[in-house]
Design a protein around this motif. Structure first.
Motif, PDB file in Angstrom:
ATOM      1  N   ILE A 107      14.364 110.551  78.421  1.00 31.41           N
ATOM      2  CA  ILE A 107      14.565 111.283  79.675  1.00 31.41           C
ATOM      3  C   ILE A 107      13.234 111.788  80.222  1.00 31.41           C
ATOM      4  O   ILE A 107      12.960 111.699  81.427  1.00 31.41           O
ATOM      5  CB  ILE A 107      15.554 112.449  79.477  1.00 31.41           C
ATOM      6  N   GLU A 108      12.371 112.289  79.340  1.00 26.93           N
ATOM      7  CA  GLU A 108      11.061 112.750  79.782  1.00 26.93           C
ATOM      8  C   GLU A 108      10.234 111.603  80.344  1.00 26.93           C
ATOM      9  O   GLU A 108       9.419 111.794  81.257  1.00 26.93           O
ATOM     10  CB  GLU A 108      10.319 113.416  78.623  1.00 26.93           C
ATOM     11  N   ALA A 109      10.452 110.390  79.823  1.00 27.22           N
ATOM     12  CA  ALA A 109       9.713 109.217  80.309  1.00 27.22           C
ATOM     13  C   ALA A 109      10.206 108.748  81.670  1.00 27.22           C
ATOM     14  O   ALA A 109       9.513 107.972  82.335  1.00 27.22           O
ATOM     15  CB  ALA A 109       9.822 108.080  79.299  1.00 27.22           C
ATOM     16  N   GLY A 110      11.400 109.191  82.070  1.00 26.19           N
ATOM     17  CA  GLY A 110      11.889 108.832  83.393  1.00 26.19           C
ATOM     18  C   GLY A 110      13.185 108.054  83.438  1.00 26.19           C
ATOM     19  O   GLY A 110      13.621 107.630  84.519  1.00 26.19           O
ATOM     20  N   ALA A 111      13.836 107.843  82.278  1.00 23.48           N
ATOM     21  CA  ALA A 111      15.124 107.151  82.284  1.00 23.48           C
ATOM     22  C   ALA A 111      16.154 107.986  83.041  1.00 23.48           C
ATOM     23  O   ALA A 111      16.224 109.198  82.864  1.00 23.48           O
ATOM     24  CB  ALA A 111      15.606 106.890  80.866  1.00 23.48           C
ATOM     25  N   ILE A 112      16.954 107.335  83.879  1.00 21.28           N
ATOM     26  CA  ILE A 112      17.967 108.053  84.645  1.00 21.28           C
ATOM     27  C   ILE A 112      19.238 108.236  83.830  1.00 21.28           C
ATOM     28  O   ILE A 112      20.028 109.145  84.088  1.00 21.28           O
ATOM     29  CB  ILE A 112      18.275 107.329  85.971  1.00 21.28           C
ATOM     30  N   SER A 113      19.450 107.375  82.827  1.00 23.36           N
ATOM     31  CA  SER A 113      20.663 107.435  82.014  1.00 23.36           C
ATOM     32  C   SER A 113      20.330 107.135  80.560  1.00 23.36           C
ATOM     33  O   SER A 113      19.345 106.470  80.255  1.00 23.36           O
ATOM     34  CB  SER A 113      21.707 106.424  82.504  1.00 23.36           C
ATOM     35  N   TYR A 114      21.195 107.627  79.666  1.00 24.78           N
ATOM     36  CA  TYR A 114      21.051 107.380  78.237  1.00 24.78           C
ATOM     37  C   TYR A 114      22.418 106.985  77.721  1.00 24.78           C
ATOM     38  O   TYR A 114      23.360 107.778  77.769  1.00 24.78           O
ATOM     39  CB  TYR A 114      20.544 108.639  77.529  1.00 24.78           C
ATOM     40  N   MET A 115      22.527 105.747  77.233  1.00 23.30           N
ATOM     41  CA  MET A 115      23.811 105.239  76.768  1.00 23.30           C
ATOM     42  C   MET A 115      23.665 104.693  75.349  1.00 23.30           C
ATOM     43  O   MET A 115      22.607 104.192  74.964  1.00 23.30           O
ATOM     44  CB  MET A 115      24.310 104.104  77.674  1.00 23.30           C
ATOM     45  N   LEU A 116      24.744 104.798  74.577  1.00 23.59           N
ATOM     46  CA  LEU A 116      24.771 104.212  73.244  1.00 23.59           C
ATOM     47  C   LEU A 116      25.331 102.793  73.320  1.00 23.59           C
ATOM     48  O   LEU A 116      26.132 102.469  74.192  1.00 23.59           O
ATOM     49  CB  LEU A 116      25.621 105.059  72.299  1.00 23.59           C
ATOM     50  N   LYS A 117      24.912 101.961  72.357  1.00 25.10           N
ATOM     51  CA  LYS A 117      25.333 100.563  72.372  1.00 25.10           C
ATOM     52  C   LYS A 117      26.807 100.386  72.056  1.00 25.10           C
ATOM     53  O   LYS A 117      27.344  99.284  72.230  1.00 25.10           O
ATOM     54  CB  LYS A 117      24.478  99.748  71.391  1.00 25.10           C
ATOM     55  N   SER A 199       9.925 120.207  92.840  1.00 21.65           N
ATOM     56  CA  SER A 199       8.624 120.870  92.854  1.00 21.65           C
ATOM     57  C   SER A 199       8.747 122.335  92.438  1.00 21.65           C
ATOM     58  O   SER A 199       7.964 122.836  91.630  1.00 21.65           O
ATOM     59  CB  SER A 199       7.999 120.773  94.247  1.00 21.65           C
ATOM     60  N   LYS A 200       9.762 123.012  92.966  1.00 24.28           N
ATOM     61  CA  LYS A 200       9.949 124.427  92.653  1.00 24.28           C
ATOM     62  C   LYS A 200      10.292 124.642  91.185  1.00 24.28           C
ATOM     63  O   LYS A 200       9.939 125.675  90.602  1.00 24.28           O
ATOM     64  CB  LYS A 200      11.053 125.016  93.538  1.00 24.28           C
ATOM     65  N   LEU A 201      10.991 123.669  90.584  1.00 21.89           N
ATOM     66  CA  LEU A 201      11.403 123.796  89.186  1.00 21.89           C
ATOM     67  C   LEU A 201      10.389 123.186  88.226  1.00 21.89           C
ATOM     68  O   LEU A 201      10.576 123.264  87.008  1.00 21.89           O
ATOM     69  CB  LEU A 201      12.775 123.142  88.980  1.00 21.89           C
ATOM     70  N   GLY A 202       9.347 122.557  88.747  1.00 22.39           N
ATOM     71  CA  GLY A 202       8.344 121.941  87.892  1.00 22.39           C
ATOM     72  C   GLY A 202       8.883 120.759  87.112  1.00 22.39           C
ATOM     73  O   GLY A 202       8.511 120.534  85.962  1.00 22.39           O
ATOM     74  N   LEU A 203       9.769 119.965  87.760  1.00 24.07           N
ATOM     75  CA  LEU A 203      10.424 118.835  87.107  1.00 24.07           C
ATOM     76  C   LEU A 203       9.994 117.520  87.756  1.00 24.07           C
ATOM     77  O   LEU A 203       9.503 117.501  88.880  1.00 24.07           O
ATOM     78  CB  LEU A 203      11.951 118.986  87.178  1.00 24.07           C
ATOM     79  N   ASP A 204      10.235 116.420  87.030  1.00 26.64           N
ATOM     80  CA  ASP A 204       9.779 115.109  87.503  1.00 26.64           C
ATOM     81  C   ASP A 204      10.890 114.181  87.955  1.00 26.64           C
ATOM     82  O   ASP A 204      10.621 113.163  88.594  1.00 26.64           O
ATOM     83  CB  ASP A 204       8.986 114.398  86.394  1.00 26.64           C
ATOM     84  N   SER A 205      12.142 114.482  87.594  1.00 25.25           N
ATOM     85  CA  SER A 205      13.202 113.516  87.885  1.00 25.25           C
ATOM     86  C   SER A 205      14.533 114.200  88.165  1.00 25.25           C
ATOM     87  O   SER A 205      14.737 115.372  87.816  1.00 25.25           O
ATOM     88  CB  SER A 205      13.380 112.546  86.709  1.00 25.25           C
ATOM     89  N   ARG A 206      15.442 113.439  88.761  1.00 24.64           N
ATOM     90  CA  ARG A 206      16.794 113.919  89.031  1.00 24.64           C
ATOM     91  C   ARG A 206      17.519 114.250  87.729  1.00 24.64           C
ATOM     92  O   ARG A 206      18.283 115.210  87.666  1.00 24.64           O
ATOM     93  CB  ARG A 206      17.590 112.847  89.797  1.00 24.64           C
ATOM     94  N   THR A 207      17.293 113.430  86.704  1.00 26.14           N
ATOM     95  CA  THR A 207      17.972 113.668  85.431  1.00 26.14           C
ATOM     96  C   THR A 207      17.530 114.997  84.830  1.00 26.14           C
ATOM     97  O   THR A 207      18.349 115.770  84.326  1.00 26.14           O
ATOM     98  CB  THR A 207      17.681 112.516  84.452  1.00 26.14           C
ATOM     99  N   GLN A 208      16.226 115.281  84.886  1.00 26.83           N
ATOM    100  CA  GLN A 208      15.748 116.565  84.394  1.00 26.83           C
ATOM    101  C   GLN A 208      16.331 117.712  85.219  1.00 26.83           C
ATOM    102  O   GLN A 208      16.670 118.768  84.672  1.00 26.83           O
ATOM    103  CB  GLN A 208      14.216 116.604  84.450  1.00 26.83           C
ATOM    104  N   ALA A 209      16.466 117.499  86.521  1.00 32.73           N
ATOM    105  CA  ALA A 209      17.050 118.536  87.380  1.00 32.73           C
ATOM    106  C   ALA A 209      18.503 118.789  86.993  1.00 32.73           C
ATOM    107  O   ALA A 209      18.964 119.936  86.956  1.00 32.73           O
ATOM    108  CB  ALA A 209      16.945 118.132  88.847  1.00 32.73           C
ATOM    109  N   ALA A 210      19.244 117.714  86.701  1.00 24.04           N
ATOM    110  CA  ALA A 210      20.641 117.867  86.282  1.00 24.04           C
ATOM    111  C   ALA A 210      20.716 118.666  84.982  1.00 24.04           C
ATOM    112  O   ALA A 210      21.563 119.555  84.827  1.00 24.04           O
ATOM    113  CB  ALA A 210      21.284 116.489  86.108  1.00 24.04           C
ATOM    114  N   LEU A 211      19.826 118.360  84.050  1.00 25.70           N
ATOM    115  CA  LEU A 211      19.809 119.085  82.776  1.00 25.70           C
ATOM    116  C   LEU A 211      19.441 120.554  82.990  1.00 25.70           C
ATOM    117  O   LEU A 211      20.001 121.445  82.353  1.00 25.70           O
ATOM    118  CB  LEU A 211      18.828 118.423  81.807  1.00 25.70           C
ATOM    119  N   TYR A 212      18.508 120.810  83.892  1.00 24.19           N
ATOM    120  CA  TYR A 212      18.130 122.186  84.206  1.00 24.19           C
ATOM    121  C   TYR A 212      19.348 122.954  84.728  1.00 24.19           C
ATOM    122  O   TYR A 212      19.613 124.086  84.310  1.00 24.19           O
ATOM    123  CB  TYR A 212      17.017 122.197  85.255  1.00 24.19           C
TER     124      TYR A 212
END
Length: 226
Positions: A107-117, A199-212
């Motif tokens: 997620i920190e690298a920029g993946a929008i989703s995380y799924m298991l096989k 920018s206000k939250l100091g985040l890089d992606s939508r996924t990080q924003a969702a987690l925030y």
């Protein structure tokens, strides 16, 4: 000759997908069941992160299905580089384990989703279409772990009421188009809101924003597409 005055609805766009996994049998299986969806076009394969970067540069996929444990270059490193080089390409991390450092790293690298096989073909296909629309999808167990361990984001400036609403909708898996429709504004306006709140939250992606939003109680896991 008569003409139907009603304009035809635009056809759904086909999603161009690149498969990245060091096991050929896994790639073959993914290609087979994703091939059942007429709106998913598997345009290429790669066996490691370096091959993935080369293929992405040549093929310009909409979505990359990225394994995390690979030789030569691992999936987290490849995701980080790919998102820097091709910011409009979305990455779905797909792995067989739910190891903490890999979940957070992807997620920190920029993946929008995380799924298991072990996800069903329908679940993965849904995640692919969602990623192409810019929507966040996370495996439920990954979401719980990510929310628990999420450390990113220091609010630099208070969000406006409109930005807070946009953040809530984003956390519920809404795309920019969905948010625009819900709020009665243009997609350009939504993009501006998203850019400002990141920018206000100091985040890089939508996924990080969702987690925030989930971490700080702005949105809840109940009913969230994660």
């Amino acid at each position: 000759m008569t003409h139907d005055p009603t304009p035809a609805s635009p056809s759904p766009a086909t999603v161009r997908v690149l498969l990245v996994d060091d096991h050929a049998v896994v790639r073959q299986g993914l290609r087979l069941f994703l091939g059942l969806d007429p709106l998913i076009d598997v345009i290429g394969e790669a066996a490691n992160g370096e091959e993935a970067l080369q293929a992405a540069a040549q093929l310009h996929p909409d979505v990359v299905i990225m394994d995390l444990m690979m030789p030569v270059m691992d999936g987290i490193t490849a995701t980080r580089t790919l998102k820097r080089q091709h910011p409009d390409t979305e990455v779905i991390a797909l792995t067989s384990t739910l190891e903490e450092h890999k979940v957070n790293g992807a997620i920190e690298a920029g993946a929008i989703s995380y799924m298991l096989k072990d996800a069903s073909s329908d679940t993965l296909a849904d995640a692919i279409h969602a990623a192409a629309r810019g929507e966040v999808r996370l495996h439920p167990e990954a979401a719980k772990r990510l929310v628990r361990d999420f450390r990113g984001g220091e609010m630099r400036e208070s969000l406006t009421p409109k930005e807070t609403i946009v953040l809530q909708l984003l956390a519920h898996g809404y795309s920019n188009r969905d948010i625009a429709t819900d709020q009665g504004v243009s997609e350009a306006t939504v993009k501006t809101h998203v850019s400002r709140l990141l920018s206000k939250l100091g985040l890089d992606s939508r996924t990080q924003a969702a987690l925030y939003a989930l971490k700080h109680g702005i949105a809840t896991l109940d009913g969230v597409n994660v």
